[in-house]
Design a protein around this motif. Structure first.
Motif, PDB file in Angstrom:
ATOM      1  N   GLY A  89       0.790  -1.218   0.000  1.00 57.11           N
ATOM      2  CA  GLY A  89       0.000   0.000   0.000  1.00 57.11           C
ATOM      3  C   GLY A  89       0.822   1.267   0.000  1.00 57.11           C
ATOM      4  O   GLY A  89       0.286   2.361   0.188  1.00 57.11           O
ATOM      5  N   SER A 140      -1.857   4.160   0.256  1.00 56.93           N
ATOM      6  CA  SER A 140      -3.240   3.701   0.252  1.00 56.93           C
ATOM      7  C   SER A 140      -3.921   4.245   1.508  1.00 56.93           C
ATOM      8  O   SER A 140      -3.317   4.257   2.590  1.00 56.93           O
ATOM      9  CB  SER A 140      -3.292   2.174   0.260  1.00 56.93           C
ATOM     10  N   ARG A 181     -10.806  -4.648   3.145  1.00 53.34           N
ATOM     11  CA  ARG A 181     -11.400  -5.474   2.091  1.00 53.34           C
ATOM     12  C   ARG A 181     -12.285  -4.634   1.171  1.00 53.34           C
ATOM     13  O   ARG A 181     -12.252  -4.781  -0.053  1.00 53.34           O
ATOM     14  CB  ARG A 181     -12.205  -6.616   2.709  1.00 53.34           C
ATOM     15  N   ASP A 194     -10.038  -2.519  -1.068  1.00 59.73           N
ATOM     16  CA  ASP A 194      -9.399  -3.366  -2.064  1.00 59.73           C
ATOM     17  C   ASP A 194     -10.366  -3.745  -3.182  1.00 59.73           C
ATOM     18  O   ASP A 194      -9.995  -3.782  -4.358  1.00 59.73           O
ATOM     19  CB  ASP A 194      -8.853  -4.636  -1.406  1.00 59.73           C
ATOM     20  N   PRO A 209      -4.339  -4.328  -3.724  1.00 62.01           N
ATOM     21  CA  PRO A 209      -4.841  -4.906  -2.483  1.00 62.01           C
ATOM     22  C   PRO A 209      -3.776  -4.929  -1.395  1.00 62.01           C
ATOM     23  O   PRO A 209      -2.604  -5.178  -1.658  1.00 62.01           O
ATOM     24  CB  PRO A 209      -5.238  -6.330  -2.903  1.00 62.01           C
ATOM     25  N   LEU A 210      -4.215  -4.666  -0.166  1.00 62.06           N
ATOM     26  CA  LEU A 210      -3.293  -4.601   0.955  1.00 62.06           C
ATOM     27  C   LEU A 210      -2.969  -6.000   1.440  1.00 62.06           C
ATOM     28  O   LEU A 210      -3.823  -6.689   1.994  1.00 62.06           O
ATOM     29  CB  LEU A 210      -3.901  -3.784   2.108  1.00 62.06           C
ATOM     30  N   ARG A 211      -1.728  -6.425   1.209  1.00 60.60           N
ATOM     31  CA  ARG A 211      -1.249  -7.695   1.749  1.00 60.60           C
ATOM     32  C   ARG A 211       0.093  -7.418   2.384  1.00 60.60           C
ATOM     33  O   ARG A 211       1.067  -7.183   1.696  1.00 60.60           O
ATOM     34  CB  ARG A 211      -1.109  -8.746   0.644  1.00 60.60           C
TER      35      ARG A 211
END
Length: 310
Positions: free
Chosen positions: A27, A100, A170, A173, A279-281
């Protein structure tokens, strides 16, 4: 690293540098901006990110917001700040950090809802620490080392603080993955929440209600394509707009100019519009920030760029 020089002929005065590998902080993305002695005066396009500009240039760079405020030094631009924000000055150099909104509080100690889409001085958030970062950047001779320095300084803060609530992460994302083409009712159903609950939780942590956030993500995507010279009618059709007039209204609302003007201004100044963070991982902890920063190579058009050494 990837490097580009934006503009044409005498207008080719912006050098933009990118790490050639993603940040190890999910992010978070970096870019380097540099301009020589030709004065800048251009619009800052809103993004679907919180923007941190770590200034280390030799000349004064002035940012003016829609309310008439004037700022110098390192700044933070809240999510979806007004397209009426302009930057002026010469001998500008900065490292831009795109956050993000789901990780902004973890990095800044201030969330996008607290920023409210405004431009604020980083000194007001971090105090003397912001000035020390600028001093260290000014003493660093390459983009490789600048990116590594900033990543190292941010990494401990990032890893020791929680991002937004998992459901909000979520939701964000999904909006980004769908490029803003997602109905709020569909999103609420996927989360098992009521529409009202989604609106309240999302707005409290992201700073925008879900529908407005989706419009910003869609605009961000459209702005990239317009800046790349793509036809407005095709951008509208592919971007989920009902027609070209719909695209026109959204661009006017976010950027304060028509799609044609946005595209032209971007080509004449800098089209370095990065995609919204994916997407935040969170990656596994550990590893060297400098080792993951990537190799940077900057193309310089002339001796005025001595301050922007490789």
């Amino acid at each position: 690293m990837r490097s580009t020089v934006h503009g044409a002929g005498d207008a080719a005065v912006w050098d933009v540098a990118y790490p050639d590998r993603p940040s190890r902080m999910a992010g978070v993305a970096f870019a380097g901006f540099c301009r020589g002695e030709t004065a800048a005066d251009h619009r800052l396009v809103p993004h679907a990110s919180v923007i941190v500009a770590l200034d280390f240039g030799a000349g004064p760079s002035i940012v003016e917001d829609a309310a008439g405020g004037r700022f110098q030094g390192s700044l933070v631009g809240g999510l979806g700040y007004s397209g009426s924000v302009r930057v002026r000055g010469e001998n500008i150099a900065c490292v831009q950090v795109r956050l993000s909104p789901v990780v902004a509080r973890a990095v800044l100690d201030v969330g996008p809802a607290d920023l409210g889409g405004a431009v604020v001085r980083l000194d007001d958030l971090w105090g003397r620490r912001a000035s020390l970062i600028s001093e260290r950047l000014s003493e660093t001779s390459s983009w490789d080392d600048r990116f590594a320095l900033v990543e190292t300084l941010l990494a401990d803060r990032y890893e020791d603080r929680a991002a937004a609530d998992p459901e909000v992460v979520r939701a964000w994302d999904r909006i980004v993955a769908a490029r803003g083409r997602l109905r709020v009712e569909t999103l609420a159903a996927e989360l098992g929440w009521s529409r009202k609950r989604l609106w309240a939780r999302f707005a409290a942590q992201i700073g925008l209600p879900p529908k407005r956030a989706a419009k910003l993500v869609r605009f961000d995507r459209a702005a990239h394509r317009l800046s790349a010279g793509q036809d407005a009618a095709r951008v509208a059709a592919d971007g989920g707009y009902t027609d070209q007039s719909h695209l026109h209204r959204d661009v006017m609302a976010f950027a304060g100019v028509t799609p044609a003007t946005l595209a032209e201004e971007s080509r004449r100044t800098t089209a370095a519009l990065a995609e919204p963070a994916g997407p935040l991982r969170r990656p596994a902890r550990g590893g060297s920030a400098s080792g993951n920063a990537g190799r940077a190579v900057v193309a310089r058009p002339g001796p005025a760029w001595a301050m922007c050494a490789q």
